[in-house]
Scaffold this motif. Structure first.
Motif, PDB file in Angstrom:
ATOM      1  N   GLY A 104       0.826  -1.199   0.000  1.00 37.51           N
ATOM      2  CA  GLY A 104       0.000   0.000   0.000  1.00 37.51           C
ATOM      3  C   GLY A 104       0.856   1.243   0.000  1.00 37.51           C
ATOM      4  N   GLU A 105       0.219   2.372  -0.259  1.00 36.39           N
ATOM      5  CA  GLU A 105       0.913   3.661  -0.311  1.00 36.39           C
ATOM      6  C   GLU A 105       0.055   4.710   0.382  1.00 36.39           C
ATOM      7  N   LEU A 106       0.673   5.846   0.699  1.00 37.29           N
ATOM      8  CA  LEU A 106      -0.004   6.932   1.390  1.00 37.29           C
ATOM      9  C   LEU A 106      -0.098   8.145   0.478  1.00 37.29           C
ATOM     10  N   LEU A 107      -0.886   9.106   0.898  1.00 37.53           N
ATOM     11  CA  LEU A 107      -1.038  10.315   0.091  1.00 37.53           C
ATOM     12  C   LEU A 107       0.245  11.143   0.090  1.00 37.53           C
ATOM     13  N   MET A 108       0.949  11.166   1.210  1.00 33.70           N
ATOM     14  CA  MET A 108       2.243  11.835   1.323  1.00 33.70           C
ATOM     15  C   MET A 108       3.274  10.822   1.785  1.00 33.70           C
ATOM     16  N   ARG A 109       4.556  11.149   1.561  1.00 32.37           N
ATOM     17  CA  ARG A 109       5.629  10.221   1.915  1.00 32.37           C
ATOM     18  C   ARG A 109       6.707  10.946   2.701  1.00 32.37           C
ATOM     19  N   ALA A 110       7.082  10.362   3.846  1.00 32.63           N
ATOM     20  CA  ALA A 110       8.245  10.846   4.571  1.00 32.63           C
ATOM     21  C   ALA A 110       9.502  10.329   3.883  1.00 32.63           C
ATOM     22  N   THR A 111      10.535  11.161   3.822  1.00 37.76           N
ATOM     23  CA  THR A 111      11.742  10.828   3.082  1.00 37.76           C
ATOM     24  C   THR A 111      12.919  10.588   4.025  1.00 37.76           C
ATOM     25  N   GLU A 112      14.017  10.144   3.454  1.00 38.02           N
ATOM     26  CA  GLU A 112      15.224   9.917   4.233  1.00 38.02           C
ATOM     27  C   GLU A 112      15.957  11.214   4.564  1.00 38.02           C
ATOM     28  N   ASP A 113      15.597  12.312   3.927  1.00 39.67           N
ATOM     29  CA  ASP A 113      16.329  13.566   4.171  1.00 39.67           C
ATOM     30  C   ASP A 113      15.583  14.513   5.106  1.00 39.67           C
ATOM     31  N   GLY A 114      14.551  14.002   5.792  1.00 37.34           N
ATOM     32  CA  GLY A 114      13.920  14.797   6.833  1.00 37.34           C
ATOM     33  C   GLY A 114      12.756  15.646   6.378  1.00 37.34           C
ATOM     34  N   THR A 115      12.142  15.334   5.267  1.00 41.59           N
ATOM     35  CA  THR A 115      11.000  16.095   4.774  1.00 41.59           C
ATOM     36  C   THR A 115       9.851  15.142   4.450  1.00 41.59           C
ATOM     37  N   VAL A 116       8.704  15.726   4.108  1.00 40.59           N
ATOM     38  CA  VAL A 116       7.614  14.951   3.531  1.00 40.59           C
ATOM     39  C   VAL A 116       7.330  15.498   2.138  1.00 40.59           C
ATOM     40  N   GLU A 117       6.870  14.606   1.243  1.00 39.68           N
ATOM     41  CA  GLU A 117       6.624  14.982  -0.142  1.00 39.68           C
ATOM     42  C   GLU A 117       5.387  14.253  -0.646  1.00 39.68           C
ATOM     43  N   PRO A 118       4.768  14.723  -1.730  1.00 41.62           N
ATOM     44  CA  PRO A 118       3.613  14.012  -2.287  1.00 41.62           C
ATOM     45  C   PRO A 118       3.984  12.605  -2.742  1.00 41.62           C
ATOM     46  N   TRP A 119       3.040  11.676  -2.578  1.00 40.90           N
ATOM     47  CA  TRP A 119       3.250  10.292  -3.001  1.00 40.90           C
ATOM     48  C   TRP A 119       2.111   9.910  -3.951  1.00 40.90           C
ATOM     49  N   LEU A 120       0.973   9.461  -3.436  1.00 42.09           N
ATOM     50  CA  LEU A 120      -0.177   9.268  -4.318  1.00 42.09           C
ATOM     51  C   LEU A 120      -0.727  10.617  -4.773  1.00 42.09           C
ATOM     52  N   LEU A 121      -0.531  11.630  -3.952  1.00 40.31           N
ATOM     53  CA  LEU A 121      -0.885  12.980  -4.382  1.00 40.31           C
ATOM     54  C   LEU A 121       0.154  13.517  -5.351  1.00 40.31           C
ATOM     55  N   GLU A 122      -0.312  14.294  -6.287  1.00 39.81           N
ATOM     56  CA  GLU A 122       0.598  15.064  -7.137  1.00 39.81           C
ATOM     57  C   GLU A 122       0.875  16.424  -6.509  1.00 39.81           C
ATOM     58  N   ASP A 123      -0.118  16.942  -5.776  1.00 40.34           N
ATOM     59  CA  ASP A 123       0.033  18.260  -5.171  1.00 40.34           C
ATOM     60  C   ASP A 123      -0.903  18.381  -3.971  1.00 40.34           C
ATOM     61  N   LEU A 124      -0.488  19.216  -3.034  1.00 37.40           N
ATOM     62  CA  LEU A 124      -1.298  19.528  -1.855  1.00 37.40           C
ATOM     63  C   LEU A 124      -1.225  21.031  -1.654  1.00 37.40           C
ATOM     64  N   GLN A 125      -2.388  21.690  -1.686  1.00 40.11           N
ATOM     65  CA  GLN A 125      -2.436  23.144  -1.586  1.00 40.11           C
ATOM     66  C   GLN A 125      -3.315  23.553  -0.415  1.00 40.11           C
ATOM     67  N   ALA A 126      -2.923  24.649   0.214  1.00 37.41           N
ATOM     68  CA  ALA A 126      -3.662  25.136   1.381  1.00 37.41           C
ATOM     69  C   ALA A 126      -4.171  26.548   1.145  1.00 37.41           C
ATOM     70  N   ASP A 127      -5.467  26.770   1.382  1.00 38.62           N
ATOM     71  CA  ASP A 127      -5.982  28.138   1.477  1.00 38.62           C
ATOM     72  C   ASP A 127      -5.602  28.710   2.838  1.00 38.62           C
ATOM     73  N   ASP A 128      -5.755  27.869   3.860  1.00 34.42           N
ATOM     74  CA  ASP A 128      -5.338  28.178   5.228  1.00 34.42           C
ATOM     75  C   ASP A 128      -5.216  26.836   5.928  1.00 34.42           C
ATOM     76  N   ALA A 129      -4.960  26.845   7.247  1.00 39.26           N
ATOM     77  CA  ALA A 129      -4.699  25.595   7.953  1.00 39.26           C
ATOM     78  C   ALA A 129      -5.934  24.717   8.105  1.00 39.26           C
ATOM     79  N   SER A 130      -7.103  25.206   7.670  1.00 37.04           N
ATOM     80  CA  SER A 130      -8.340  24.423   7.755  1.00 37.04           C
ATOM     81  C   SER A 130      -8.918  24.058   6.396  1.00 37.04           C
ATOM     82  N   THR A 131      -8.288  24.508   5.319  1.00 39.02           N
ATOM     83  CA  THR A 131      -8.850  24.300   3.983  1.00 39.02           C
ATOM     84  C   THR A 131      -7.736  23.851   3.047  1.00 39.02           C
TER      85      THR A 131
END
Length: 539
Positions: free
Chosen positions: A85-112
């Motif tokens: 299985g896979e997740l929408l985002m992926r934690a990496t070996e270099d200390g960040t998270v990046e899109p996985w099944l998602l191509e992009d993740l955008q925020a209007d604000d912290a609730s949207t």
């Protein structure tokens, strides 16, 4: 509308983790001196002949943790670990998270938030993962997964187009990128196919409900077998398959590699690793890049004596973290200096050893030393029970060391073994201090989510009964801030509150180790528990 690359840029900077310091120069090394900064399972570039053969190769793992079913809520956390299985985002070996099944993740604000999937993702059964299917995933988790519901308060989802989903919450969730990379939060599966399969475990296995590079072909109480998903949506898969045997006995896991009955032993006990550090041949010790594994000591504030702040602070001051890491655990751990690993730049040095100060705190609080070396107050002995568990065999060594060290300042310490530390801490009053492998960054570099889950009044994993209004307010503020510079002072204040009240203690920390066979020279353990993936190599 800021994209993930923009909206969370400052937060990503805050969450950046540098390489672990398992060698003197700060680089991560394996026992044979090879750098461990490659992705998990990365091949030796000089061994092209071995790599070419990986298409027909399999890897054999042994682990203490049993995959009991393919249920996406109760057991969904195993799906990204074992590559089915896979997740929408992926934690990496270099200390960040990046899109996985998602191509992009955008925020209007912290609730949207707007979640955009890659096109042409298919489950292993051939059905498409589109926005409608993803909405059904969210609906299922929000109804059935208490952790997801707690971390996504009042969440609703709306399909915007074929690949885009709108997620709205009634409270800010600034750490959404990290939550979507957490294995126990939002496993992705074919909800329609799961419903059709019903409660029959074999029918669920046959339903092909996950998207990963491998498919599970058989699963019982002893072993899981996986084969390459020939129709994997994201390209080639290096290995032909893998087997995962569930072996609770830690010595048996290591012996399986030594006898070449397995290629990788996960969660090996430290007591068996020291001889492999300088071994010139045979099985080797390999370690992951990031020091994300921390053993917490969780005090039970629901009952005496750990409901007494003076006792908790004395407990924290009475432990010799350096001795535990270097002597008890053979230098394969490092001594923590505070709540967070000191590889993140917002970590405060809030833990230290001072037995004289610990003794003074207890005296001032009325805990007087008896003739037998145990303190008493109002006729009650200063007795505590430390909980440890076999899936993490090092917890027993830690508990024994803590028992000895705490006796020097007047504690009477008993040890209790449990097969399920979470269940015991949640449902029993038999314990005073629970040891648990729960890093404060999790495996997604998220300093906020673990605060909320473990240390706020309504936290889903608040086993110790913490209820501190100041800390609750700080976490609420942190959840509104996507900017790293704004989060830093709040994180520092939260760490100080936790240290002042000794609400949790970090006993030891390490990078994930594994014992690896000579037959798998290129395998490296994953910092973020992705043991098997499309790029994992045997050679």
């Amino acid at each position: 509308m800021p994209a993930l690359r923009t909206a969370a840029a400052a937060l990503a900077t805050l969450l950046m983790v540098t390489a672990c310091s398992s060698s003197d120069d700060g680089s991560a090394e394996t026992a044979d001196g090879t750098g461990a900064d490659e992705p998990a399972g990365a091949p030796d570039a000089s061994d092209a002949e071995t790599n070419a053969s990986d298409a027909d190769a399999t890897l054999r793992f042994v682990t203490p943790y049993t995959v009991r079913s393919l249920d996406p809520v109760e057991q969904g956390l195993w799906s990204p670990e074992w590559g089915y299985g896979e997740l929408l985002m992926r934690a990496t070996e270099d200390g960040t998270v990046e899109p996985w099944l998602l191509e992009d993740l955008q925020a209007d604000d912290a609730s949207t938030w707007h979640l955009t999937l890659h096109e042409d993702i298919t489950f292993s059964n051939g059905n498409q993962l589109d926005a409608e299917a993803l909405a059904a995933v969210f609906d299922h988790h929000l109804a059935e997964n208490a952790l997801a519901a707690a971390n996504l308060p009042g969440a609703t989802v709306t399909v915007e187009d074929e690949t885009t989903l709108l997620l709205e919450t009634t409270e800010p969730v600034s750490n959404l990128p990290n939550l979507l990379a957490a294995e126990d939060m939002m496993s992705v599966f074919d909800a329609e196919a799961l419903a059709a399969a019903g409660d029959d475990p074999q029918a669920v296995l046959d339903a092909g409900i996950y998207t990963g590079p491998y498919v599970v072909t058989s699963l019982d109480e002893n072993e899981m077998v996986l084969e390459r998903n020939d129709d994997y949506w994201d390209g080639d898969v290096a290995l032909a398959g893998a087997s995962v045997r569930f072996v609770p006995d830690e010595q048996a896991r290591v012996r399986a590699v030594q006898s070449r009955e397995a290629d990788v032993a996960l969660y090996p006990p430290t007591s068996l690793l020291a001889p492999m550090v300088d071994a010139g041949s045979g099985p080797r010790l390999a370690v992951a890049e990031q020091p994300l594994q921390q053993f917490r000591a969780i005090p039970n504030l629901n009952q005496a004596p750990m409901d007494d702040p003076a006792v908790r602070r004395a407990f924290a001051l009475g432990l010799d973290y350096q001795a535990i890491a270097e002597q008890v655990l053979d230098g394969l751990y490092s001594a923590p200096t505070g709540l967070y690993p000191d590889t993140v730049d917002y970590a405060l040095p809030s833990q230290r050893t001072d037995r004289d100060e610990a003794a003074g705190l207890l005296e001032d609080a009325g805990w007087t030393l008896g003739d037998d070396g145990v303190r008493e107050k109002d006729g009650e002995r200063l007795s505590v029970t430390i909980l440890h568990y076999p899936q993490q065999p090092d917890t027993e060594q830690m508990a024994l060391a803590m028992q000895s060290q705490l006796a020097e300042i007047g504690f009477e310490v008993a040890l209790e073994l449990t097969d399920d530390n979470y269940t015991t801490m949640r449902e029993s009053d038999s314990w005073d201090i629970g040891l648990s492998l729960d890093g404060t960054l999790g495996y997604t570099y998220d300093p906020v989510g673990r605060l909320r889950d473990f240390l706020t009044t309504d936290g889903e994993r608040n086993f110790g009964g913490v209820s501190d209004s100041t800390l609750d307010a700080l976490v609420d503020q942190l959840l509104t801030e996507t900017d790293g510079d704004a989060q830093r002072p709040l994180l520092e204040q939260a760490q100080q509150v936790i240290a002042d009240e000794a609400l949790v203690v970090i006993v030891a920390q390490r990078s994930s180790p594994a014992v690896v066979s000579e037959d798998a020279p290129g395998y490296r353990p994953s910092s973020v528990l992705h043991h098997l993936g499309a790029d994992t190599q045997a050679g």
